[in-house]
Design a protein around this motif. Structure first.
Motif, PDB file in Angstrom:
ATOM      1  N   SER A  66       0.855  -1.187   0.000  1.00 11.51           N
ATOM      2  CA  SER A  66       0.000   0.000   0.000  1.00 11.51           C
ATOM      3  C   SER A  66       0.890   1.235   0.000  1.00 11.51           C
ATOM      4  O   SER A  66       2.097   1.157   0.216  1.00 11.51           O
ATOM      5  N   SER A 159      -4.681   7.346  -1.864  1.00 10.48           N
ATOM      6  CA  SER A 159      -4.073   6.190  -1.203  1.00 10.48           C
ATOM      7  C   SER A 159      -4.382   4.950  -2.028  1.00 10.48           C
ATOM      8  O   SER A 159      -5.488   4.796  -2.552  1.00 10.48           O
ATOM      9  N   THR A 161      -3.995   0.514  -2.449  1.00 13.22           N
ATOM     10  CA  THR A 161      -3.811  -0.773  -1.786  1.00 13.22           C
ATOM     11  C   THR A 161      -3.726  -1.864  -2.845  1.00 13.22           C
ATOM     12  O   THR A 161      -4.537  -1.888  -3.781  1.00 13.22           O
ATOM     13  N   THR A 163      -4.533  -5.376  -3.723  1.00  9.90           N
ATOM     14  CA  THR A 163      -5.422  -6.439  -3.251  1.00  9.90           C
ATOM     15  C   THR A 163      -5.142  -7.721  -4.032  1.00  9.90           C
ATOM     16  O   THR A 163      -5.056  -7.705  -5.259  1.00  9.90           O
TER      17      THR A 163
END
Length: 249
Positions: A66, A159, A161, A163
């Motif tokens: 992240s 932001s 991330t 996954t």
């Protein structure tokens, strides 16, 4: 072929005094040399994910699970670019701030696959926040900010991330090459083991004297790349019952 084979078969009654045969290996000319294998093509090094219009000083790559891209006030006529690497997963982007000049300064987000910018996820100059977008099916995401030459904004904050899409199916292992079959013996199984003879070279003579009953005597003349010429100077076997056979190998 590349040789000759001779077999003497005798019955169980009368036998002869054998035979004499001289042989010569005659050349068929130099064989055409095999075509050398084509050398493998070296792998093409991966190209840069960044298009050529991205300003060199503003190209940024982020890796890991992240992270955050924080872009403050930007300049005029800029093309700022970011690459988020996420091997084996999708990239989820959550925008918490988005302030660009509407209609004129644009932010573009796209999927990256094998270092190639692919499917566009969105392109906007006036994104309402909070907002979440996901780059799916590739191995990363690409973001580009394009500004014009008049008014600039105070940038954006996003932001991201990485996954997981689950463990990829492992590739099928290559089938191991089949080992070469060892060459079989030229001699048929009915040849008496003690009488199997192989001759090599440019020429030679096979001298067979009186033979026994119920014998199968065998000779193999090797002549790689040529023909074998046989000249019989003596031939004394029991007619009709004892046979000499010659064949190509």
């Amino acid at each position: 072929g590349d040789g000759a084979f001779i077999e003497l078969d005798s019955d169980d009654i009368l036998q002869g005094s054998g035979f004499t045969v001289s042989w010569t290996c005659t050349s068929r000319g130099e064989p055409t040399p095999p075509t050398p294998p084509t050398p493998p093509t070296p792998p093409t090094p991966p190209s840069s994910v960044f298009p050529s219009n991205c300003d060199l000083a503003t190209r940024v790559t982020q890796t890991g699970a992240s992270g955050t891209i924080e872009q403050g006030t930007y300049g005029s006529n800029e093309v700022r670019c970011w690459h988020v690497e996420c091997v084996g997963g999708d990239v989820e982007m959550s925008w918490s701030r988005f302030e660009t000049e509407p209609t004129y300064d644009f932010v573009t987000m796209a999927t990256v696959t094998n270092n190639v910018v692919g499917t566009q996820v969105f392109r906007s100059s006036d994104l309402s926040v909070p907002s979440t977008h996901t780059a799916t099916g590739g191995d990363g995401a690409f973001i580009e900010l394009d500004s014009d030459d008049i008014v600039q904004g105070s940038g954006f904050t996003v932001s991201w991330t990485c996954t997981s899409r689950g463990e990829p199916t492992p590739p099928t292992p290559p089938t191991p090459p089949t080992p070469p079959t060892p060459p079989s013996s030229v001699f048929p199984s009915n040849c008496d083991l003690a009488t199997r003879v192989t001759q090599t070279g440019a020429s030679g003579t096979i001298e067979q004297g009186t033979y026994g009953s119920n014998e199968v005597r065998c000779w193999h003349v090797e002549c790689v790349g040529g023909d074998v010429e046989m000249s019989w100077s003596r031939f004394e076997t029991e007619p009709t019952y004892d046979f000499v056979t010659m064949a190509t190998v």
